[in-house]
Design an enzyme around this catalytic site. Structure first.
Site, PDB file in Angstrom:
ATOM      1  N   TYR A   1      -0.537   1.094  -2.028  1.00  0.00           N
ATOM      2  CA  TYR A   1       0.377   0.024  -2.420  1.00  0.00           C
ATOM      3  C   TYR A   1      -0.320  -0.803  -3.498  1.00  0.00           C
ATOM      4  O   TYR A   1      -1.247  -1.561  -3.208  1.00  0.00           O
ATOM      5  CB  TYR A   1       0.694  -0.826  -1.193  1.00  0.00           C
ATOM      6  CG  TYR A   1       1.746  -1.909  -1.366  1.00  0.00           C
ATOM      7  CD1 TYR A   1       1.718  -2.807  -2.427  1.00  0.00           C
ATOM      8  CD2 TYR A   1       2.760  -2.046  -0.431  1.00  0.00           C
ATOM      9  CE1 TYR A   1       2.677  -3.794  -2.558  1.00  0.00           C
ATOM     10  CE2 TYR A   1       3.725  -3.047  -0.541  1.00  0.00           C
ATOM     11  CZ  TYR A   1       3.676  -3.908  -1.610  1.00  0.00           C
ATOM     12  OH  TYR A   1       4.618  -4.898  -1.728  1.00  0.00           O
TER      13      TYR A   1
ATOM     14  N   GLU B   1       9.708  -0.360   5.236  1.00  0.00           N
ATOM     15  CA  GLU B   1       8.538  -1.119   5.708  1.00  0.00           C
ATOM     16  C   GLU B   1       9.047  -2.164   6.675  1.00  0.00           C
ATOM     17  O   GLU B   1       9.756  -3.085   6.279  1.00  0.00           O
ATOM     18  CB  GLU B   1       7.853  -1.843   4.542  1.00  0.00           C
ATOM     19  CG  GLU B   1       6.862  -1.009   3.804  1.00  0.00           C
ATOM     20  CD  GLU B   1       6.136  -1.807   2.723  1.00  0.00           C
ATOM     21  OE1 GLU B   1       5.379  -1.179   1.983  1.00  0.00           O
ATOM     22  OE2 GLU B   1       6.332  -3.041   2.614  1.00  0.00           O
TER      23      GLU B   1
ATOM     24  N   ASP C   1       2.295 -14.359   1.663  1.00  0.00           N
ATOM     25  CA  ASP C   1       3.717 -14.317   1.327  1.00  0.00           C
ATOM     26  C   ASP C   1       4.220 -15.594   0.680  1.00  0.00           C
ATOM     27  O   ASP C   1       3.779 -16.692   1.002  1.00  0.00           O
ATOM     28  CB  ASP C   1       4.535 -14.039   2.590  1.00  0.00           C
ATOM     29  CG  ASP C   1       4.453 -12.575   2.981  1.00  0.00           C
ATOM     30  OD1 ASP C   1       4.874 -11.731   2.162  1.00  0.00           O
ATOM     31  OD2 ASP C   1       3.951 -12.269   4.073  1.00  0.00           O
TER      32      ASP C   1
END
Lengths: 256, 416
Positions: free
Chosen positions: A167, A41, A52
């Site tokens: 995912y 990725e 994040d």
């Protein structure tokens, strides 16, 4: 399409492209592939990575600071594709750099660079009609996120919109390592399987996966494990010229 | 005028303002946004919710706020009559309490015990901390460390009110970075936490909900100006950071084509990218993009990295703008101009010395535009300025920037 999790569980390695430099990310990615990563990725650095944790925030900030652009990441993708034709490559980005390039232009460029798929962190299925159409037109796999908070109806829509894999986010929260695989993960994957299995789409689990024990645990209920912050943290603390070797050894150790 | 490039066909999706708005968030937040959407719709349809909100807006916050004819300012300028909608007189000193109270009551109704919020100038943080004290809710406020430094008094106020203030040092350590950190908190604690977003920004339903809580500004002002002047104003002027006070001040006048709507952005110290927060500026301004959950104009470089911004006012120092303003801009229904740091500071002095009213530096951007505009208009014309907040919080900045010594002869540009 080279997204293939024949080895169970598959290993997906996330790298913030351009940290510490595009050239070194290239060496690191090759080392990861040669030591057992099934999919790379390539994270596009962004100024405001709100999903994040601190590790990937810092990596992103460093890459943005030395001017790494989406076009540089696409060029890196092309080099990796030429060097390793059999490895899966996913471009992982926040939406804004893609919108700035233009959805149509981006999907075309991603296909030309040999990417297999794209994951856009802040793109949800309801808003994705135009994106999915462009991805299909370029034979690219849109990968969507599924969360422990997603009710079944959303998981169904996510499974149906995704290609390549879904995912599954192991826990509520931002990216970053943790001690054990979150207890939310098996339940989420079980719910998701009801919708992905009839479609033959694999499920990868990410967020907080950082060692061989975690990978083994994930292998008990999912098709692949995503290693992100643990790799980025390793790269951060390793001298640039040693980073590829360190990451190669780390990846090799995940299946032992 | 920039052309929207994202999802132009999706106008039927809820939360769209033309092509703008929408929901661009990590999947983890979607269940919470859908829950919020439903809970807000339910509350909005419930007369008991509105009765409690109205009662508190009246007795606790001091609504309706005055619509004041600034006679001395108007006569000094020698043009249009200037009216001030006195949101600065509200409890906590700014319009922000309208929304913080509405969302606080909604959070309580949803059974959420923990509140988070971001703040720029600290006015939304103070309003949220106040509402949490009133309703007995836990309160965490995210604030950029640069903003904590320049709005130190508000940091102390929030702590005094029982809130935890968490400094954010990422990026430029201002409002955008505080929102990033608040969203990270929300995504982590989403099951028990309510995020009181402080401007008409972010993902649906926030831009609509926040606008509706501030709509009271234009509902009142319309009635007041009709009572005082027997007609609608020719122009309404409001400062635009995220755009909550402006959308509240504009909203009821959108159908009244003869009322000009003028938003004033922070022109900072120059027109180059990074020197201002003027998203609608023609050259060196923003282009449509996605930041923090919504599609709107975003100040960014040509690689799609969000640009840093500058303004003397923390509350206007933001790289994007509420999506409804993006729509009003593109349709031409509202016009957006900018005001420099220097002119805003001068307007603080002008209003203080002609009317005895000290505006927040944010609101002074709107005052400065009225000062510029009034002499160009006839004496029979009316300008309404939304005075969104008071300037007590800005004493530190004003002391540094203005160098006042006694009754020193600071004379702003123009006729004053």
């Amino acid at each position: 399409m080279p997204i293939n999790f024949a080895n169970k569980p598959g290993i997906i390695a996330y790298l913030t492209a351009g940290d510490p430099s595009i050239a070194i990310t290239r060496e690191i990615a090759l080392a990861a592939i040669d030591n057992g990563a099934d999919v790379i990725e390539l994270g596009v650095p962004f100024s405001d990575p709100l999903a994040d944790g601190p590790v990937i925030q810092r990596a992103s900030e460093r890459a943005v600071a030395h001017g790494v652009r989406l076009s540089d990441v696409l060029a890196l993708c092309k080099e990796l594709r030429e060097a390793r034709p059999q490895c899966g490559i996913i471009l992982f980005s926040y939406l804004n750099p893609v919108v700035r390039m233009g959805l149509k232009a981006f999907c075309k460029a991603a296909a030309e660079a040999g990417a297999d798929g794209v994951l856009l962190t802040d793109m949800i299925v309801e808003e994705a009609a135009e994106y999915i159409a462009e991805m299909q037109a370029n034979n690219l796999a849109p990968v969507f996120l599924a969360a422990p908070t997603s009710p079944d109806a959303r998981l169904k829509a996510i499974a149906e919109a995704s290609k390549g894999f879904v995912y599954a986010i192991s826990r509520v929260g931002i990216t970053g390592t943790q001690q054990t695989v979150n207890s939310d993960a098996p339940g989420l994957v079980a719910r998701l399987r009801k919708f992905t299995e009839p479609l033959g789409i694999p499920v990868a689990v990410g967020f907080g996966i950082s060692n061989a024990e975690h990978v083994k645990a994930v292998g008990g209920f999912a098709d692949a494990a995503v290693i992100g912050s643990a790799l980025v943290a390793l790269i951060e603390k390793t001298a640039p010229e040693e980073a590829a070797k360190a990451v190669g050894e780390f990846i090799a150790g995940l299946r032992s | 005028m920039a052309t929207a490039t994202l999802n132009p066909t999706a106008t039927s999706i809820p939360g769209r303002f033309g092509a703008y708005g929408g929901r661009y968030v990590p999947e983890t937040l979607m269940a919470a946004l859908l829950e919020l959407d439903e809970a807000y719709a339910d509350a909005d349809a419930d007369p008991a919710f509105h009765a409690e909100l109205d009662e508190l807006l009246h007795h606790y916050c001091g609504r309706p706020t005055a619509l004041y004819y600034a006679k001395r300012l108007s006569e000094t300028l020698g043009g249009a009559k200037i009216y001030l909608k006195r949101e600065d007189l509200l409890h906590t000193g700014a319009h922000k309490i309208n929304n913080a109270l509405g969302q606080g009551l909604l959070a309580r109704r949803m059974g959420k015990k923990r509140i988070i919020a971001e703040t720029g100038a600290g006015q939304h943080g103070v309003a949220t901390a106040t509402v949490c004290a009133l309703l007995g809710l836990e309160c965490v406020i995210y604030m950029g460390e640069e903003d904590m430094r320049r709005q130190e008094l508000n940091v102390y106020r929030m702590r005094l009110l029982g809130a935890e203030v968490r400094g954010v040092n990422g990026g430029s350590a201002t409002l955008k970075d505080a929102i990033n950190e608040a969203m990270r908190d929300w995504v982590t604690n989403v099951r028990e936490t309510y995020y009181i977003l402080g401007s008409a920004l972010g993902s649906h339903p926030y831009p609509t909900m926040v606008r509706n809580f501030h709509r009271v500004i234009s509902l009142e002002s319309k009635q007041q100006i009709l009572e005082q002047e027997g007609r609608l104003p020719d122009a309404i002027v409001a400062c635009v950071g995220g755009g909550s006070n402006a959308i509240g001040a504009f909203y009821e006048y959108i159908p009244d084509a003869n009322v000009q709507l003028i938003g004033v952005e922070a022109g900072g110290r120059g027109t180059a990218l990074g020197e201002h927060a003027a998203r609608f500026q023609k050259v060196g301004g923003g282009v449509p993009g996605v930041l923090q959950g919504t599609y709107s104009y975003v100040l960014q470089d040509d690689a799609g990295q969000v640009a840093s911004t500058h303004s003397v006012s923390a509350g206007l120092d933001y790289a994007s703008v509420g999506p409804e303003h993006a729509m009003l801009h593109d349709s031409g229904r509202a016009t957006y101009v900018s005001c420099s740091d220097e002119d805003a500071l001068k307007a603080v002095v002008t209003l203080s010395r002609t009317e005895g009213i000290l505006p927040a530096i944010e609101s002074a951007h709107a005052v400065a535009e009225a000062v510029r505009l009034a002499p160009l208009m006839g004496k029979d014309k009316i300008i309404m300025v939304n005075l969104s907040g008071r300037g007590d919080k800005d004493m530190g900045i004003l002391a540094r920037e203005l160098d006042l010594k006694g009754a020193s002869p600071i004379t702003p540009k123009g006729s004053l």
